[in-house]
Design an enzyme around this catalytic site. Sequence first.
Site, PDB file in Angstrom:
ATOM      1  N   SER A   1      41.173  50.851  37.485  1.00 50.59           N
ATOM      2  CA  SER A   1      40.652  51.843  38.426  1.00 50.59           C
ATOM      3  C   SER A   1      39.315  52.447  37.998  1.00 50.59           C
ATOM      4  O   SER A   1      39.072  53.640  38.198  1.00 50.59           O
ATOM      5  CB  SER A   1      41.694  52.947  38.703  1.00 50.59           C
TER       6      SER A   1
ATOM      7  N   ASN B   1      36.064  41.445  37.727  1.00 46.13           N
ATOM      8  CA  ASN B   1      37.191  40.526  37.912  1.00 46.13           C
ATOM      9  C   ASN B   1      37.559  40.532  39.395  1.00 46.13           C
ATOM     10  O   ASN B   1      38.198  41.458  39.868  1.00 46.13           O
ATOM     11  CB  ASN B   1      38.364  41.015  37.038  1.00 46.13           C
ATOM     12  N   TRP B   2      37.102  39.497  40.094  1.00 41.60           N
ATOM     13  CA  TRP B   2      37.326  39.473  41.543  1.00 41.60           C
ATOM     14  C   TRP B   2      38.772  39.162  41.910  1.00 41.60           C
ATOM     15  O   TRP B   2      39.157  39.285  43.061  1.00 41.60           O
ATOM     16  CB  TRP B   2      36.405  38.436  42.201  1.00 41.60           C
ATOM     17  N   LYS B   3      39.521  38.685  40.924  1.00 37.47           N
ATOM     18  CA  LYS B   3      40.924  38.275  41.178  1.00 37.47           C
ATOM     19  C   LYS B   3      40.957  37.243  42.295  1.00 37.47           C
ATOM     20  O   LYS B   3      40.023  36.453  42.431  1.00 37.47           O
ATOM     21  CB  LYS B   3      41.788  39.508  41.461  1.00 37.47           C
TER      22      LYS B   3
ATOM     23  N   GLU C   1      43.604  47.563  29.247  1.00 40.29           N
ATOM     24  CA  GLU C   1      43.888  47.832  30.652  1.00 40.29           C
ATOM     25  C   GLU C   1      45.333  48.311  30.809  1.00 40.29           C
ATOM     26  O   GLU C   1      46.260  47.480  30.833  1.00 40.29           O
ATOM     27  CB  GLU C   1      43.708  46.556  31.483  1.00 40.29           C
TER      28      GLU C   1
ATOM     29  N   GLY D   1      38.025  45.654  38.544  1.00 35.77           N
ATOM     30  CA  GLY D   1      38.659  44.823  39.575  1.00 35.77           C
ATOM     31  C   GLY D   1      38.113  45.157  40.951  1.00 35.77           C
ATOM     32  O   GLY D   1      37.041  44.714  41.355  1.00 35.77           O
ATOM     33  N   GLY D   2      38.849  45.984  41.692  1.00 37.75           N
ATOM     34  CA  GLY D   2      38.529  46.288  43.088  1.00 37.75           C
ATOM     35  C   GLY D   2      37.072  46.655  43.330  1.00 37.75           C
ATOM     36  O   GLY D   2      36.441  46.147  44.266  1.00 37.75           O
TER      37      GLY D   2
ATOM     38  N   HIS E   1      45.255  38.556  31.183  1.00 35.42           N
ATOM     39  CA  HIS E   1      45.300  39.681  32.116  1.00 35.42           C
ATOM     40  C   HIS E   1      46.762  40.005  32.435  1.00 35.42           C
ATOM     41  O   HIS E   1      47.598  39.104  32.508  1.00 35.42           O
ATOM     42  CB  HIS E   1      44.535  39.327  33.398  1.00 35.42           C
TER      43      HIS E   1
ATOM     44  N   GLY F   1      44.455  48.959  39.853  1.00 36.80           N
ATOM     45  CA  GLY F   1      44.552  48.943  41.306  1.00 36.80           C
ATOM     46  C   GLY F   1      45.283  50.136  41.903  1.00 36.80           C
ATOM     47  O   GLY F   1      45.634  50.130  43.086  1.00 36.80           O
TER      48      GLY F   1
ATOM     49  N   GLU G   1      48.186  40.611  35.067  1.00 33.56           N
ATOM     50  CA  GLU G   1      48.712  39.897  36.237  1.00 33.56           C
ATOM     51  C   GLU G   1      49.103  38.470  35.866  1.00 33.56           C
ATOM     52  O   GLU G   1      50.008  37.898  36.472  1.00 33.56           O
ATOM     53  CB  GLU G   1      47.669  39.943  37.372  1.00 33.56           C
TER      54      GLU G   1
HETATM   55  P1  PGA Z   1      41.075  47.567  39.129  1.00 34.03           P
HETATM   56  O1  PGA Z   1      41.471  46.246  38.291  1.00 34.03           O
HETATM   57  O2  PGA Z   1      39.685  47.936  38.712  1.00 34.03           O
HETATM   58  O3  PGA Z   1      41.168  47.130  40.574  1.00 34.03           O
HETATM   59  O4  PGA Z   1      42.069  48.608  38.772  1.00 34.03           O
HETATM   60  C1  PGA Z   1      41.076  46.092  36.958  1.00 34.03           C
HETATM   61  C2  PGA Z   1      41.600  44.783  36.424  1.00 34.03           C
HETATM   62  O5  PGA Z   1      42.741  44.417  36.723  1.00 34.03           O
HETATM   63  O6  PGA Z   1      40.888  44.064  35.681  1.00 34.03           O
END
Ligand code: PGA
Length: 251
Positions: free
Chosen positions: A213, A12-14, A171, A234-235, A101, A177, A103
């Site tokens: 994470s 997930n590149w966001k 999640e 994500g990251g 998600h 993050g 977010e």
């Molecule tokens: P993260 O994000 O790996 O940067 O913690 C995961 C996500 O929000 O899908």
Amino acid sequence: MTDSLRPLVAGNWKMNGSRAMTRDLLVSLGAALDGAGGAPCEIVVCPPAPYLADAARALASIPGIALGAQDCHAAASGAHTGDIAAGMLADLGCLYTIVGHSERRGDHGEASATVKAKAAAAIAAGLGAIVCVGETGADRAAGRTEAVVSEQLDGSLPDGAGAESCVIAYEPVWAIGTGQTPTPAEIGEVHASIRARLDRHLACGVRILYGGSVKPENAAAILAIAHVGGALVGGASLDADAFWSICRSCP
Ligand code: PGA
């Protein structure tokens, strides 16, 4: 969709990246895949919407990596300025879209009913819906993790969703993050409770990803936990080496 029981790792590149980064990252992943002689798991990348077309072009010559989006609208078309219909994503070559998600639930006030409608729209368009659930730090501190996750699951899953059409991503919001993760026992406990709940409602075999994470350093331990069917990353998905290393950690 096939491979319902194969582990799935989704990046997930966001709201990160550029056209150049999209091409470079996918070329690097393609080279890693070639070098390994194939994919160690089902791999999905979810770039920002403006880069989906570039990514689809790059992935045309990388059959081991599928394309996914980060969100879709619940309606098939119409007066929804700025939104993207699931059918448009399918038209671009997406096989999956993330919905719900944390977010999106937070930044855009998306309640589970909205997430359910989006997941239904995704499935109707032939996409796999990656439905996200997870508790906040306050929920966990109050001992409400299982209650919150169950409530989100019940409210977000469309009727008739099954292993072919749906993937769950657990999640914990406080792990996203932050570099913090639940212990393996805590992850196992939530995944077992999600599995039990899903088996009451849906066909068996729906994959339950862990997200929050996930890094090359912790991926193997997390992916080995019972009922963890992959990862939503994500990251670490913004770095080809790190993402590939996570993919290779699948049991
Ligand atoms: P993260 O994000 O790996 O940067 O913690 C995961 C996500 O929000 O899908």
